[in-house]
Motif scaffolding. Structure first.
Motif, PDB file in Angstrom:
ATOM      1  N   VAL A 174       0.867  -1.183   0.000  1.00 51.52           N
ATOM      2  CA  VAL A 174       0.000   0.000   0.000  1.00 51.52           C
ATOM      3  C   VAL A 174       0.898   1.225   0.000  1.00 51.52           C
ATOM      4  O   VAL A 174       2.069   1.140   0.371  1.00 51.52           O
ATOM      5  N   ASN A 175       0.371   2.358  -0.453  1.00 53.32           N
ATOM      6  CA  ASN A 175       1.107   3.591  -0.187  1.00 53.32           C
ATOM      7  C   ASN A 175       0.167   4.697   0.275  1.00 53.32           C
ATOM      8  O   ASN A 175      -1.020   4.697  -0.039  1.00 53.32           O
ATOM      9  N   PHE A 176       0.737   5.562   1.112  1.00 55.67           N
ATOM     10  CA  PHE A 176       0.007   6.713   1.646  1.00 55.67           C
ATOM     11  C   PHE A 176       0.626   7.966   1.037  1.00 55.67           C
ATOM     12  O   PHE A 176       1.854   8.059   0.911  1.00 55.67           O
ATOM     13  N   VAL A 177      -0.208   8.933   0.704  1.00 55.02           N
ATOM     14  CA  VAL A 177       0.285  10.183   0.126  1.00 55.02           C
ATOM     15  C   VAL A 177      -0.261  11.331   0.963  1.00 55.02           C
ATOM     16  O   VAL A 177      -1.473  11.409   1.197  1.00 55.02           O
ATOM     17  N   SER A 178       0.643  12.218   1.414  1.00 52.32           N
ATOM     18  CA  SER A 178       0.170  13.341   2.232  1.00 52.32           C
ATOM     19  C   SER A 178      -0.732  14.233   1.387  1.00 52.32           C
ATOM     20  O   SER A 178      -0.635  14.243   0.160  1.00 52.32           O
ATOM     21  N   ILE A 180       5.454  10.587   0.960  1.00 50.81           N
ATOM     22  CA  ILE A 180       4.884   9.294   0.569  1.00 50.81           C
ATOM     23  C   ILE A 180       5.433   8.213   1.499  1.00 50.81           C
ATOM     24  O   ILE A 180       6.645   8.166   1.750  1.00 50.81           O
ATOM     25  N   ILE A 181       4.537   7.361   1.977  1.00 48.23           N
ATOM     26  CA  ILE A 181       4.966   6.169   2.712  1.00 48.23           C
ATOM     27  C   ILE A 181       4.523   4.962   1.898  1.00 48.23           C
ATOM     28  O   ILE A 181       3.368   4.880   1.484  1.00 48.23           O
ATOM     29  N   VAL A 182       5.449   4.027   1.713  1.00 47.77           N
ATOM     30  CA  VAL A 182       5.119   2.801   0.984  1.00 47.77           C
ATOM     31  C   VAL A 182       5.414   1.628   1.913  1.00 47.77           C
ATOM     32  O   VAL A 182       6.465   1.602   2.568  1.00 47.77           O
ATOM     33  N   VAL A 183       4.498   0.682   1.973  1.00 51.13           N
ATOM     34  CA  VAL A 183       4.743  -0.532   2.763  1.00 51.13           C
ATOM     35  C   VAL A 183       4.559  -1.740   1.847  1.00 51.13           C
ATOM     36  O   VAL A 183       3.558  -1.839   1.130  1.00 51.13           O
ATOM     37  N   TYR A 184       5.552  -2.632   1.889  1.00 56.36           N
ATOM     38  CA  TYR A 184       5.533  -3.831   1.049  1.00 56.36           C
ATOM     39  C   TYR A 184       5.765  -5.051   1.934  1.00 56.36           C
ATOM     40  O   TYR A 184       6.584  -5.010   2.861  1.00 56.36           O
ATOM     41  N   ASP A 222      14.209   9.460  -1.693  1.00 60.02           N
ATOM     42  CA  ASP A 222      14.093   8.343  -0.750  1.00 60.02           C
ATOM     43  C   ASP A 222      14.885   8.753   0.487  1.00 60.02           C
ATOM     44  O   ASP A 222      16.103   8.958   0.410  1.00 60.02           O
ATOM     45  N   THR A 223      14.205   8.882   1.632  1.00 61.25           N
ATOM     46  CA  THR A 223      14.863   9.459   2.807  1.00 61.25           C
ATOM     47  C   THR A 223      15.923   8.530   3.406  1.00 61.25           C
ATOM     48  O   THR A 223      16.669   8.941   4.292  1.00 61.25           O
ATOM     49  N   TYR A 271       9.032 -11.258   4.819  1.00 57.86           N
ATOM     50  CA  TYR A 271       9.915 -10.115   4.601  1.00 57.86           C
ATOM     51  C   TYR A 271       9.058  -8.876   4.303  1.00 57.86           C
ATOM     52  O   TYR A 271       8.064  -8.944   3.588  1.00 57.86           O
ATOM     53  N   SER A 272       9.464  -7.748   4.843  1.00 55.49           N
ATOM     54  CA  SER A 272       8.739  -6.520   4.511  1.00 55.49           C
ATOM     55  C   SER A 272       9.705  -5.353   4.422  1.00 55.49           C
ATOM     56  O   SER A 272      10.826  -5.414   4.935  1.00 55.49           O
ATOM     57  N   LYS A 273       9.243  -4.316   3.789  1.00 58.42           N
ATOM     58  CA  LYS A 273      10.080  -3.127   3.645  1.00 58.42           C
ATOM     59  C   LYS A 273       9.180  -1.907   3.564  1.00 58.42           C
ATOM     60  O   LYS A 273       8.055  -1.995   3.059  1.00 58.42           O
ATOM     61  N   LYS A 274       9.677  -0.812   4.061  1.00 59.57           N
ATOM     62  CA  LYS A 274       8.924   0.436   3.898  1.00 59.57           C
ATOM     63  C   LYS A 274       9.840   1.499   3.301  1.00 59.57           C
ATOM     64  O   LYS A 274      11.066   1.428   3.441  1.00 59.57           O
ATOM     65  N   TRP A 275       9.241   2.462   2.643  1.00 58.55           N
ATOM     66  CA  TRP A 275       9.980   3.596   2.082  1.00 58.55           C
ATOM     67  C   TRP A 275       9.295   4.865   2.552  1.00 58.55           C
ATOM     68  O   TRP A 275       8.065   4.903   2.684  1.00 58.55           O
TER      69      TRP A 275
END
Ligand code: DGJ
Length: 725
Positions: A647-651, A657-661, A688-689, A715-719
């Motif tokens: 999913v991704n969230f957009v302010s 932007i936050i992305v979760v995988y 990408d912070t 496994y998961s990752k966020k951006w």
């Protein structure tokens, strides 16, 4: 003007920002449904209703064999005068007849939405409402259909009211909304589940007959959500016509989709008619709860965006709509019933140190409540566990710099309780019949005002201390023995709806009396996750299942209807208490961050490494909380149909932007996948912070992000991307 009546064509046009709904008065007295869909500015009747003499479809007028209610697309169909499809309402009159014949009489276009007393209701400024009045003169039944326009959310809210003008009438079926479509090119999408397995997505093709999705449990339930969607057969997450109905009610409900003999579709929603009626005395009015109608032409994403907007702006109380939700620690999975003040304070101390903001004391704090077999109803503190009382504990928690919250299950009673010993008649029951147990407890009879006031008083005694910042309102069983010692025999079948009216009276009184307390509703998780309770309590505990992998599905499906702002979501211990799964702490956090973050584990047992990891998680969440809670939400990968979730969230300003995988199971010879984001500004650059790499919005959305192939289950990752200037 969002509602217009065009005299020449006898048509009503209801417009939202992007949609149009058209009703036509046919033969001066029948309300036909002409259109609902993408906005049409100029309509001249291109899809006019076609009439034809059809066998076995009865005629109202002798001289016109082409006119039958059986084939007319209608707004509010009735039973007995020719329409053999499921009706929207059904009555029994004083002579035990069930025939009724409503004819259109008049309309009003109001500049506001009339108040709906005693029931939860959507709200907003200057909400125009169309009221259509129908009458059966012989029966003395007046029916009003309400259509309120939530222009900015692309939502129409419907409800119906019935008035008995002459004699008493029994309302045997009283749905809130009906829409007739002249096509069956749809799949039906709904959400089903069970305790610990809340909200799974079900999508099935429509064939002939009736599909009923309902609850007879006295609660909306996690078994079927009061939410149905018709989606184009070719429709997807991003494409196609999508029509949804969602109920603003928390009790038993009924929804149905009927495919008729000519492959038209009828969609309905309202109160559960089975085992549920209402005696309407002369002069009295009965209001149905509201149903939300939402249409989008851009698939499920468009639908969710509209519903999220609607929930934030027109369901949740104004006060809470822009309030960031605190990160909490809940002691339930940490201690269950087995705690002392000392233990709770130790937990709170750890919580404070890692940055948590709210301490929630769950079940087990009141007299003799050492298991789930006793004491519900006796809302007095257990001094053995908490010698300084709730106030004393709250003071200590507050002095640590944390807010303090507490759990109640106010609608319930245990056989082993002072309350049951002194007031067995307070329980929902049928005279001379054994009571049925659910989690070892019974349900209080909220059709009795005395019981409702007792609950208000007992809860107020605790809340009056002014030391409580949050309440978790639980409800852990469904209604059986549906009867009331308080109601007359004649009114017994009103019991479950009266229960809901009692519940709404209680919660409305309490939330108004304690406006600063944040209420979270819960029913063994998401067993009453509905728009009804959200009108009073601005967030809901989504599921008792805290396993990250299960949660990825639960939250994904929940997001079809609700914004993450209202979804309680916690990190818990491993092996997980519901499914025994061991997942990385990072993955547990990555999934929990997609809602209102909380922790529900014994922090005192964690290693220093784990504590410092959690400290960093909380720091991160605080940084991005506004994006998650108030930004736009996009589903990217579906965990019900793939081995992945994203999913991704957009302010709101599209700058963050936050992305979760998540990849559930590791795969041999796995392909390198690419994840395409949504909702970004294509012309902006985003950094990408973590890596400081810069990408354009267009490339992140259309070319996508390359995903690594990691040899690891769960496994998961966020951006976290920020606009690059
Ligand atoms: C069910 C809830 O969902 C849990 O979180 C917990 O509060 C228990 N009830 C307590 O009995």
């Amino acid at each position: 003007m969002n509602i217009v009546f065009e005299k020449e064509s006898q048509r009503f046009f209801i417009n939202t920002k992007n949609t149009t709904y058209i009703i036509e008065i046919v033969k001066n007295e029948f309300l036909a449904h002409l259109y609902w869909g993408k906005k049409i500015e100029n309509y001249f009747g291109s899809n006019k209703i076609m009439f034809r003499d059809r066998g076995f479809s009865p005629n109202i007028f002798k001289e016109d064999r082409t006119f039958s209610l059986d084939t007319l697309p209608q707004e509010y169909p009735q039973y007995g005068n020719g329409d053999f499809r499921p009706c929207a309402y059904h009555i029994i009159d004083k002579d035990n007849n069930t025939f009724s014949d409503l004819r259109y009489i008049s309309f009003e276009i109001l500049k506001e939405k009339p108040k709906l007393n005693g029931l939860p209701s959507s709200h907003g400024e200057k909400i125009e409402t169309l009221v259509l009045t129908l009458l059966d003169e012989i029966l003395g039944l007046e029916v009003k259909l309400y259509y309120s326009v939530f222009y900015d959310s692309d939502v129409i809210v419907r409800r119906t009211s019935f008035k008995a003008l002459k004699d008493e009438i029994i309302l045997d079926r009283m749905l809130s909304a009906n829409v007739d479509f002249r096509t069956d090119n749809f799949d039906l999408l709904s959400l089903y589940g069970a305790h610990n397995n809340d909200r799974n997505i079900d999508r099935r093709p429509l064939t002939s007959g009736t599909y009923v999705l309902e609850s007879t449990r006295g609660a909306s339930s996690m078994h079927q959500s009061p939410f149905i969607v018709l989606i184009d057969k070719e429709g997807t997450e991003n494409y196609g016509d999508v029509y949804a109905m969602q109920f603003i009610y928390s009790g038993s409900f009924y929804s149905a989709v009927h495919v008729d003999q000519y492959r038209n579709v009828r969609m309905q929603m309202g109160l559960q008619p089975f085992d549920n009626n209402w005696i309407l005395a002369k002069g009295e009015t009965f209001d149905t709860p509201e149903v939300v109608l939402a249409y989008s032409n851009s698939g499920l994403t468009g639908l969710s965006n509209q519903l999220h907007h609607f929930v934030r702006n027109h369901i949740i109380k104004e006060k809470w709509k822009n309030k960031a939700r605190p990160i909490l620690i809940n002691n339930w999975e940490a201690t269950y019933f087995n705690f002392t003040e000392e233990k709770l304070l130790a937990l709170a101390k750890e919580a404070k140190e890692i940055g948590i903001e709210l301490f929630v004391l769950d079940d087990g704090w009141f007299k003799n409540r050492n298991s789930d077999t006793s004491s519900l109803g006796d809302w007095e503190v257990d001094r053995n566990k908490l010698p300084n009382g709730i106030d004393g504990l709250a003071d200590k928690i507050h002095s640590m710099g944390l807010k303090f919250g507490i759990w109640f299950e106010p609608e319930m009673i245990n056989e082993d309780s002072e309350l049951y010993r002194s007031h067995p008649e307070y329980t929902i029951q049928i005279k001379n019949r054994n009571l049925i147990y659910g989690r070892g407890q019974f349900v209080l009879d909220l059709s009795n005002k005395e019981v409702c006031n007792f609950i208000i008083e007992s809860i107020s005694k605790i809340l009056d201390s002014q030391k409580i910042d949050y309440v978790k309102w639980d409800m852990n069983r469904h209604i059986t023995n549906a009867g009331s010692l308080f109601l007359n025999s004649k009114n017994q079948r009103e019991c479950t709806h009266r229960y809901m009216l009692g519940l709404y009276y209680i919660v409305e009184t309490l939330v108004e009396k304690y406006p600063d307390i944040l209420f979270e509703s819960c029913s063994s998780g998401g067993g009453r996750f509905d728009l009804g309770l959200l009108c009073y309590m601005p967030q809901t505990w989504a599921s008792d299942n805290t396993d990250a992998i299960c949660r990825s599905k639960i939250q994904y499906a929940t997001s079809l209807m609700y914004p993450s702002l209202v979804v309680g979501s916690h990190v818990s211990v491993c092996p997980n208490h519901q499914v025994g799964r061991i997942t990385p702490l990072e993955t547990r956090f990555n999934i929990a961050l997609c809602g209102n973050l909380g922790y529900e584990l014994d922090l005192t047992l964690l290693s220093n490494e784990e504590k410092s990891e959690i400290k960093n998680q909380i720091k991160f969440y605080k940084k991005v909380r506004d994006i998650v809670q108030f930004g736009d939400y996009y589903r990217l990968l579906n965990p019900f149909t793939t081995n992945e979730y994203a999913v991704n969230f957009v302010s709101k300003n599209k700058e963050e932007i936050i992305v979760v995988y998540l990849k559930v199971l590791s795969e041999p010879a796995a392909p390198f996948h690419i994840l395409k984001l949504k909702g970004l500004d294509e012309n902006s650059l985003y950094v990408d912070t973590v890596t400081n790499n810069v990408y354009s919005g267009a490339e992140l959305m259309y070319a996508g992000l390359s995903l690594e192939n990691v040899k690891q289950d769960f496994y998961s990752k966020k951006w976290y991307f920020k606009k690059f200037n």
